[in-house]
Design a protein around this motif. Sequence first.
Motif, short mmCIF file in Angstrom:
data_model
loop_
_atom_site.label_atom_id
_atom_site.label_comp_id
_atom_site.label_asym_id
_atom_site.label_seq_id
_atom_site.Cartn_x
_atom_site.Cartn_y
_atom_site.Cartn_z
N ALA A 227 -31.81 58.33 19.46
CA ALA A 227 -30.42 58.39 19.94
C ALA A 227 -29.90 57.01 20.34
O ALA A 227 -28.74 56.67 20.08
CB ALA A 227 -30.29 59.36 21.11
N ALA A 228 -30.76 56.19 20.94
CA ALA A 228 -30.36 54.85 21.34
C ALA A 228 -30.07 53.97 20.13
O ALA A 228 -29.15 53.14 20.16
CB ALA A 228 -31.43 54.21 22.22
N GLU B 174 -35.82 45.92 18.59
CA GLU B 174 -35.13 45.78 19.88
C GLU B 174 -33.69 46.30 19.83
O GLU B 174 -32.99 46.29 20.83
CB GLU B 174 -35.13 44.33 20.37
CG GLU B 174 -36.48 43.83 20.84
CD GLU B 174 -37.40 43.50 19.67
OE1 GLU B 174 -36.93 42.92 18.67
OE2 GLU B 174 -38.59 43.85 19.75
N GLY B 175 -33.22 46.70 18.65
CA GLY B 175 -31.87 47.22 18.52
C GLY B 175 -30.83 46.19 18.14
O GLY B 175 -29.64 46.47 18.19
N THR C 192 -21.59 59.78 12.09
CA THR C 192 -22.89 59.22 11.77
C THR C 192 -23.42 60.03 10.60
O THR C 192 -23.56 61.25 10.70
CB THR C 192 -23.86 59.31 12.96
OG1 THR C 192 -23.29 58.59 14.07
CG2 THR C 192 -25.22 58.74 12.63
N VAL C 193 -23.69 59.38 9.48
CA VAL C 193 -24.11 60.07 8.28
C VAL C 193 -25.61 60.31 8.28
O VAL C 193 -26.08 61.41 7.96
CB VAL C 193 -23.68 59.28 7.02
CG1 VAL C 193 -24.20 59.95 5.75
CG2 VAL C 193 -22.17 59.12 6.98
N TRP D 13 -34.66 50.40 12.49
CA TRP D 13 -33.92 51.60 12.09
C TRP D 13 -32.89 51.26 11.03
O TRP D 13 -32.37 50.15 11.02
CB TRP D 13 -33.18 52.17 13.30
CG TRP D 13 -34.07 52.72 14.35
CD1 TRP D 13 -34.63 52.02 15.39
CD2 TRP D 13 -34.55 54.04 14.46
NE1 TRP D 13 -35.41 52.86 16.15
CE2 TRP D 13 -35.37 54.11 15.60
CE3 TRP D 13 -34.35 55.20 13.71
CZ2 TRP D 13 -36.01 55.28 15.99
CZ3 TRP D 13 -34.98 56.37 14.11
CH2 TRP D 13 -35.80 56.40 15.24
N GLN D 14 -32.58 52.24 10.20
CA GLN D 14 -31.43 52.14 9.31
C GLN D 14 -30.50 53.30 9.66
O GLN D 14 -30.93 54.46 9.68
CB GLN D 14 -31.79 52.21 7.84
CG GLN D 14 -30.56 52.00 6.95
CD GLN D 14 -30.88 52.00 5.49
OE1 GLN D 14 -31.11 53.06 4.92
NE2 GLN D 14 -30.91 50.82 4.90
N VAL D 15 -29.25 52.98 9.96
CA VAL D 15 -28.26 53.97 10.36
C VAL D 15 -27.08 53.85 9.40
O VAL D 15 -26.60 52.75 9.14
CB VAL D 15 -27.79 53.75 11.81
CG1 VAL D 15 -26.79 54.80 12.24
CG2 VAL D 15 -28.98 53.72 12.77
N THR D 16 -26.63 54.98 8.86
CA THR D 16 -25.48 55.01 7.96
C THR D 16 -24.31 55.64 8.70
O THR D 16 -24.43 56.73 9.26
CB THR D 16 -25.81 55.80 6.68
OG1 THR D 16 -26.97 55.25 6.08
CG2 THR D 16 -24.65 55.74 5.69
#
Length: 87
Positions: A6-7, A66-67, A27-28, A37-40
């Motif tokens: 979630a972060a 680390e984001g 958020t796909v 992470w990979q976020v689409t």
Amino acid sequence: MALKFAAAIKKARSELETLTGLELGSTVSAHPDGDGWQVTLEAIEKKSIPDSMDILGIFEVNLDAEGNISEFNRVRMRKRIDIDENA
């Protein structure tokens, strides 16, 4: 992996909005990618009337452990009304 699921999504959304100045939609997808992470994400590129004709950009955002964003790319664009057959 230091960053929780979630972060990672929250960080990707916040950073992409700051970097592009675009209003984010949905958020796909999100998944671990190596140590990060990979976020689409979908972002509104152009508002239209009616809003079903809005142009949405689909962005892939890569975060390190680390984001921190290491990379982001717009991978495609679509009208809000169009069905995304690649999903």
